[in-house]
Design an enzyme around this catalytic site. Structure first.
Site, PDB file in Angstrom:
ATOM      1  N   SER A  64       1.715  -2.745  -5.082  1.00 32.55           N
ATOM      2  CA  SER A  64       1.206  -3.550  -6.197  1.00 32.55           C
ATOM      3  C   SER A  64      -0.017  -4.387  -5.860  1.00 32.55           C
ATOM      4  O   SER A  64      -0.574  -5.044  -6.754  1.00 32.55           O
ATOM      5  CB  SER A  64       2.311  -4.456  -6.739  1.00 32.55           C
ATOM      6  OG  SER A  64       3.183  -3.732  -7.568  1.00 32.55           O
ATOM      7  N   LYS A  67      -3.044  -4.088  -8.040  1.00 35.72           N
ATOM      8  CA  LYS A  67      -3.326  -4.912  -9.226  1.00 35.72           C
ATOM      9  C   LYS A  67      -4.447  -5.912  -8.989  1.00 35.72           C
ATOM     10  O   LYS A  67      -4.928  -6.527  -9.942  1.00 35.72           O
ATOM     11  CB  LYS A  67      -2.050  -5.608  -9.687  1.00 35.72           C
ATOM     12  CG  LYS A  67      -0.961  -4.629 -10.156  1.00 35.72           C
ATOM     13  CD  LYS A  67       0.278  -5.356 -10.653  1.00 35.72           C
ATOM     14  CE  LYS A  67       1.325  -4.374 -11.168  1.00 35.72           C
ATOM     15  NZ  LYS A  67       2.182  -3.812 -10.111  1.00 35.72           N
ATOM     16  N   SER A 124       3.954  -9.320 -11.358  1.00 33.44           N
ATOM     17  CA  SER A 124       3.522  -7.983 -10.923  1.00 33.44           C
ATOM     18  C   SER A 124       3.983  -6.896 -11.894  1.00 33.44           C
ATOM     19  O   SER A 124       4.412  -5.811 -11.493  1.00 33.44           O
ATOM     20  CB  SER A 124       4.051  -7.684  -9.514  1.00 33.44           C
ATOM     21  OG  SER A 124       3.405  -6.566  -8.962  1.00 33.44           O
TER      22      SER A 124
END
Length: 390
Positions: A64, A67, A124
């Site tokens: 993640s 991101k 997230s």
């Protein structure tokens, strides 16, 4: 600043042949600082200097931490006023179907850009990431194309994206160095820290569907000065973190990839942050947004436009080291021609300490530079003729 200005006035000599990066990031040799992780990088944010690295260019799944690029494109769109925080985004079936970390968006539900950013930065959320990707680019695939174009623009050598979430996919990879460079680019939009520094918040507050958000980055509570940026975990990637912290005016970025546990991940990041703040300091020579020169732009409406520092001009020093024998020079790009987009690099401010180049900061235009009309060009030429400068 007065002393610096005096140095600058006597040393404004053009330097050519230098790269157009914000600074020359130098690898600092040091003993092994972290362990039990696959790769790591420690970078000073303003100069881009790498203070420590370990397997920095290994291609690994970023989970993640992907991101960070998703947020970078969101904040670029906000800065360009292509979208606003108050915009309402309708959630698609596709976005709502995302697995992994999520905020359980419903197909057909509407949510503001502000709340979707909160969901991405704090929790997230994969569903929120895809919803924003679709809103900005029309489809997830089109947004991923933008992600890879931005990676190329930033000069990332070991990064390729297949989605905006970080869910495991063949050919989806990055490196610790590239993650630090992405984070540095995102931090040019300091508003992001208003989101990444929130420990807990709510979506759909004052409704029956109230949803509690808790930050996946616990270091914002456990390490003073940490206010971002992004964690990551998949079975393939293990535990990852790109963290940023500020102390005594110096901001650093620490990246860890492939740690076996969250505890190890956070301990290794803390080691790097301690090293940066104990061993180094920064001295600001110019603020970002300072007009340094007027640069000629051929066939533009203005003729000459302000060349502005994109980032602060900063000197990185070891603790106890004096900021002496500085020489500053300005190089303006020749042959510029309208049109130019806002953010276009039109030169550099370089700082040398003795014979060593220690800082190089881009000069940009802060607005779109439009071509002059034929009538404006005609009047300008007539003015030159009458003034004898033809």
């Amino acid at each position: 600043m007065k002393a610096f200005a005096a140095v600058a006035l006597c040393a404004l000599v053009a330097w050519t042949g230098l790269p157009s990066t914000a600074v020359l990031a130098k690898e600092k040799a040091s003993e092994k600082l972290v362990d039990q992780v696959k790769s790591a990088v420690l970078m000073e944010k303003d100069t881009g200097t790498v203070l420590y690295s370990q397997n920095a260019d290994d291609r690994l799944p970023p989970a993640s931490m992907t991101k960070i690029m998703t947020l970078l494109l969101i904040f670029k769109a906000l800065d360009a006023q292509d979208i606003s925080l108050k915009d309402k985004v309708r959630i698609s079936e596709h976005a709502a179907s995302m697995g992994g970390s999520q905020v359980f968006l419903e197909p057909g539900e509407t949510m503001t850009v502000r709340d979707l950013i909160k969901a991405i930065a704090i929790a997230s959320a994969n569903d929120a990431s895809v919803a924003m990707a679709e809103y900005i680019a029309g489809s997830e695939q089109a947004f991923v194309k933008k992600m890879n174009e931005e990676a190329k623009r930033l000069g990332l050598k070991n990064t390729h994206f297949k989605n905006p979430t970080g869910l495991s996919a063949d050919g989806h990879y990055s490196s610790a160095r590239d993650m630090a460079l992405m984070a540095r680019a995102l931090l040019r939009y300091p508003e992001v820290l208003k989101f990444t520094s929130i420990y807990e918040d709510y979506l759909r507050e004052n409704t029956d569907n109230k949803f509690w958000l808790v930050n996946t980055n616990k270091m914002i509570k456990t390490y003073p000065g940490v206010d971002g940026l992004k964690t990551g975990f998949t079975q393939e990637a293990k535990y990852c973190l790109t963290a940023t912290a500020m102390k005594n005016g110096m901001r650093v970025i620490a990246v860890v990839m492939g740690a076996p546990t969250t505890k190890v991940r956070n301990e290794q990041v803390a080691k790097m942050l301690d090293h940066a703040f104990n061993a180094y300091k920064t001295k600001k020579l110019m603020d970002s947004g300072r007009v340094v020169r007027l640069v000629p732009v051929n066939k533009s409406e203005e003729g000459k436009v302000p060349a502005v520092t994109r980032d602060p001009v900063v000197l990185l020093l070891k603790r106890g080291e004096a900021a002496s024998h500085l020489k500053t020079s300005v190089h303006l790009t020749k042959g510029l021609k309208a049109p130019l987009k806002a953010g276009s690099v039109v030169g550099h401010v370089s700082v040398k300490k003795g014979n060593e180049l220690v800082s190089q900061t881009p000069l940009i235009v802060t607005k779109d530079i439009k071509p002059a009309s034929w009538w404006q060009l005609f009047k300008r030429n007539i003015g030159k003729m009458t003034s004898g400068s033809w």
